[in-house]
Motif scaffolding. Structure first.
Motif, PDB file in Angstrom:
ATOM      1  N   MET A  69       0.849  -1.191   0.000  1.00  0.00           N
ATOM      2  CA  MET A  69       0.000   0.000   0.000  1.00  0.00           C
ATOM      3  C   MET A  69       0.884   1.241   0.000  1.00  0.00           C
ATOM      4  SD  MET A  69      -3.112  -0.826   2.659  1.00  0.00           S
ATOM      5  CE  MET A  69      -2.053  -0.759   4.104  1.00  0.00           C
ATOM      6  N   SER A  70       0.533   2.212  -0.857  1.00  0.00           N
ATOM      7  CA  SER A  70       1.343   3.425  -0.911  1.00  0.00           C
ATOM      8  C   SER A  70       0.536   4.716  -0.839  1.00  0.00           C
ATOM      9  CB  SER A  70       2.206   3.421  -2.177  1.00  0.00           C
ATOM     10  OG  SER A  70       1.395   3.248  -3.316  1.00  0.00           O
ATOM     11  N   CYS A  71      -0.798   4.617  -0.834  1.00  0.00           N
ATOM     12  CA  CYS A  71      -1.616   5.829  -0.752  1.00  0.00           C
ATOM     13  C   CYS A  71      -2.984   5.485  -0.165  1.00  0.00           C
ATOM     14  CB  CYS A  71      -1.780   6.474  -2.131  1.00  0.00           C
ATOM     15  SG  CYS A  71      -2.813   5.524  -3.264  1.00  0.00           S
ATOM     16  N   GLU A  72      -3.787   6.502   0.059  1.00  0.00           N
ATOM     17  CA  GLU A  72      -5.128   6.296   0.616  1.00  0.00           C
ATOM     18  C   GLU A  72      -6.007   5.469  -0.319  1.00  0.00           C
ATOM     19  OE1 GLU A  72      -6.635   6.694   3.554  1.00  0.00           O
ATOM     20  OE2 GLU A  72      -4.679   7.313   4.301  1.00  0.00           O
ATOM     21  N   ARG A  73      -5.814   5.628  -1.611  1.00  0.00           N
ATOM     22  CA  ARG A  73      -6.589   4.831  -2.569  1.00  0.00           C
ATOM     23  C   ARG A  73      -6.291   3.337  -2.386  1.00  0.00           C
ATOM     24  NH1 ARG A  73      -6.221   5.479  -9.066  1.00  0.00           N
ATOM     25  NH2 ARG A  73      -7.483   3.683  -9.574  1.00  0.00           N
ATOM     26  N   CYS A  74      -5.028   3.019  -2.145  1.00  0.00           N
ATOM     27  CA  CYS A  74      -4.648   1.630  -1.874  1.00  0.00           C
ATOM     28  C   CYS A  74      -5.335   1.135  -0.596  1.00  0.00           C
ATOM     29  CB  CYS A  74      -3.138   1.505  -1.699  1.00  0.00           C
ATOM     30  SG  CYS A  74      -2.131   1.889  -3.136  1.00  0.00           S
ATOM     31  N   ALA A  75      -5.279   1.946   0.453  1.00  0.00           N
ATOM     32  CA  ALA A  75      -5.887   1.556   1.740  1.00  0.00           C
ATOM     33  C   ALA A  75      -7.393   1.365   1.593  1.00  0.00           C
ATOM     34  CB  ALA A  75      -5.579   2.603   2.805  1.00  0.00           C
ATOM     35  N   GLU A  76      -8.042   2.211   0.815  1.00  0.00           N
ATOM     36  CA  GLU A  76      -9.483   2.072   0.593  1.00  0.00           C
ATOM     37  C   GLU A  76      -9.805   0.782  -0.145  1.00  0.00           C
ATOM     38  OE1 GLU A  76     -10.711   5.638  -1.420  1.00  0.00           O
ATOM     39  OE2 GLU A  76     -10.136   6.890   0.274  1.00  0.00           O
ATOM     40  N   ASN A  77      -8.987   0.423  -1.134  1.00  0.00           N
ATOM     41  CA  ASN A  77      -9.242  -0.814  -1.870  1.00  0.00           C
ATOM     42  C   ASN A  77      -9.019  -2.040  -0.982  1.00  0.00           C
ATOM     43  OD1 ASN A  77     -10.113  -2.103  -4.280  1.00  0.00           O
ATOM     44  ND2 ASN A  77      -8.001  -2.680  -4.696  1.00  0.00           N
ATOM     45  N   VAL A  78      -8.015  -2.000  -0.117  1.00  0.00           N
ATOM     46  CA  VAL A  78      -7.785  -3.113   0.817  1.00  0.00           C
ATOM     47  C   VAL A  78      -8.957  -3.215   1.792  1.00  0.00           C
ATOM     48  CG1 VAL A  78      -6.316  -3.977   2.684  1.00  0.00           C
ATOM     49  CG2 VAL A  78      -5.277  -3.098   0.595  1.00  0.00           C
ATOM     50  N   THR A  79      -9.457  -2.079   2.261  1.00  0.00           N
ATOM     51  CA  THR A  79     -10.624  -2.088   3.157  1.00  0.00           C
ATOM     52  C   THR A  79     -11.813  -2.735   2.461  1.00  0.00           C
ATOM     53  OG1 THR A  79      -9.883  -0.067   4.253  1.00  0.00           O
ATOM     54  CG2 THR A  79     -12.209  -0.657   4.512  1.00  0.00           C
ATOM     55  N   ARG A  80     -12.073  -2.331   1.220  1.00  0.00           N
ATOM     56  CA  ARG A  80     -13.196  -2.910   0.469  1.00  0.00           C
ATOM     57  C   ARG A  80     -12.982  -4.406   0.241  1.00  0.00           C
ATOM     58  NH1 ARG A  80     -12.533   2.045  -2.568  1.00  0.00           N
ATOM     59  NH2 ARG A  80     -11.478   0.824  -4.176  1.00  0.00           N
ATOM     60  N   ALA A  81     -11.738  -4.812  -0.026  1.00  0.00           N
ATOM     61  CA  ALA A  81     -11.441  -6.235  -0.242  1.00  0.00           C
ATOM     62  C   ALA A  81     -11.726  -7.041   1.023  1.00  0.00           C
ATOM     63  CB  ALA A  81      -9.985  -6.410  -0.672  1.00  0.00           C
ATOM     64  N   LEU A  82     -11.247  -6.566   2.159  1.00  0.00           N
ATOM     65  CA  LEU A  82     -11.467  -7.289   3.413  1.00  0.00           C
ATOM     66  C   LEU A  82     -12.936  -7.298   3.806  1.00  0.00           C
ATOM     67  CD1 LEU A  82      -8.339  -6.014   5.356  1.00  0.00           C
ATOM     68  CD2 LEU A  82      -8.726  -8.345   4.519  1.00  0.00           C
ATOM     69  N   ASP A  83     -13.623  -6.176   3.599  1.00  0.00           N
ATOM     70  CA  ASP A  83     -15.053  -6.110   3.920  1.00  0.00           C
ATOM     71  C   ASP A  83     -15.880  -7.032   3.030  1.00  0.00           C
ATOM     72  OD1 ASP A  83     -14.685  -4.310   5.977  1.00  0.00           O
ATOM     73  OD2 ASP A  83     -15.292  -2.546   4.812  1.00  0.00           O
ATOM     74  N   SER A  84     -15.331  -7.457   1.904  1.00  0.00           N
ATOM     75  CA  SER A  84     -16.078  -8.355   1.012  1.00  0.00           C
ATOM     76  C   SER A  84     -16.171  -9.774   1.558  1.00  0.00           C
ATOM     77  CB  SER A  84     -15.439  -8.380  -0.390  1.00  0.00           C
ATOM     78  OG  SER A  84     -14.238  -9.128  -0.389  1.00  0.00           O
ATOM     79  N   VAL A  85     -15.342 -10.105   2.545  1.00  0.00           N
ATOM     80  CA  VAL A  85     -15.419 -11.419   3.187  1.00  0.00           C
ATOM     81  C   VAL A  85     -16.617 -11.384   4.139  1.00  0.00           C
ATOM     82  CG1 VAL A  85     -14.252 -13.068   4.696  1.00  0.00           C
ATOM     83  CG2 VAL A  85     -12.925 -11.766   3.014  1.00  0.00           C
ATOM     84  N   ASP A  86     -17.525 -12.351   3.999  1.00  0.00           N
ATOM     85  CA  ASP A  86     -18.755 -12.378   4.810  1.00  0.00           C
ATOM     86  C   ASP A  86     -18.459 -12.265   6.296  1.00  0.00           C
ATOM     87  OD1 ASP A  86     -20.524 -12.545   2.696  1.00  0.00           O
ATOM     88  OD2 ASP A  86     -20.539 -14.733   2.680  1.00  0.00           O
ATOM     89  N   GLY A  87     -19.230 -11.407   6.959  1.00  0.00           N
ATOM     90  CA  GLY A  87     -19.128 -11.258   8.408  1.00  0.00           C
ATOM     91  C   GLY A  87     -17.921 -10.481   8.873  1.00  0.00           C
ATOM     92  N   THR A  88     -17.277  -9.736   7.968  1.00  0.00           N
ATOM     93  CA  THR A  88     -16.047  -9.017   8.310  1.00  0.00           C
ATOM     94  C   THR A  88     -16.265  -7.517   8.286  1.00  0.00           C
ATOM     95  OG1 THR A  88     -14.647 -10.767   7.414  1.00  0.00           O
ATOM     96  CG2 THR A  88     -13.650  -8.602   7.599  1.00  0.00           C
ATOM     97  N   TRP A  89     -15.631  -6.845   9.240  1.00  0.00           N
ATOM     98  CA  TRP A  89     -15.570  -5.386   9.279  1.00  0.00           C
ATOM     99  C   TRP A  89     -14.103  -5.039   9.482  1.00  0.00           C
ATOM    100  CZ3 TRP A  89     -16.950  -2.235  14.193  1.00  0.00           C
ATOM    101  CH2 TRP A  89     -16.780  -0.872  13.954  1.00  0.00           C
TER     102      TRP A  89
END
Length: 127
Positions: A69-89
């Motif tokens: 990760m090198s910028c906020e856009r990267c962090a946002e995409n990782v957040t969205r990726a992790l949130d895509s796993v059922d039952g995850t925040w």
């Protein structure tokens, strides 16, 4: 037209062509959004609103170290990726290169590793 004018027009045309190519590469995911280095295309995950943000409803937790990760856009995409796993925040910190994951079911390292890699990053550690 003077020779210097022709040279200047050619220089501007080359700069414009390089800029357009770079923009297209970033938009299609073949170039990183910040450093500009070529990378394998990562999946762009759709934003998902986590409805339940009561931490008491998430009995399982893990801290993940995320690489790449090198910028906020990267962090946002990782957040969205992790949130895509059922039952995850998930909450991702660019400054620390980490993610705090809360889950309603036992932590599945393989599922988190998979979505992080699909997004174009890597799981460097987990505790």
């Amino acid at each position: 037209m003077k020779p210097i004018d022709v040279v200047l027009v050619l220089v501007v045309a080359v700069i414009l062509a390089i800029s357009i190519r770079r923009f297209v590469d970033m938009a299609t995911g073949t170039r990183g959004c910040c450093g500009g280095a070529k990378k394998t295309a990562g999946k762009q995950f759709r934003a998902r609103t986590v409805e339940d943000t009561d931490e008491a409803h998430y009995p399982y937790r893990a801290n993940l170290e995320i690489g790449g990760m090198s910028c906020e856009r990267c962090a946002e995409n990782v957040t969205r990726a992790l949130d895509s796993v059922d039952g995850t925040w998930a909450t991702v910190s660019l400054a620390d290169g980490s993610a705090q994951v809360r889950s309603t079911s036992p932590i599945d390292e393989g599922a988190y590793r998979k979505v992080i890699e699909e997004a174009g990053y890597w799981l460097a550690g987990m505790e």
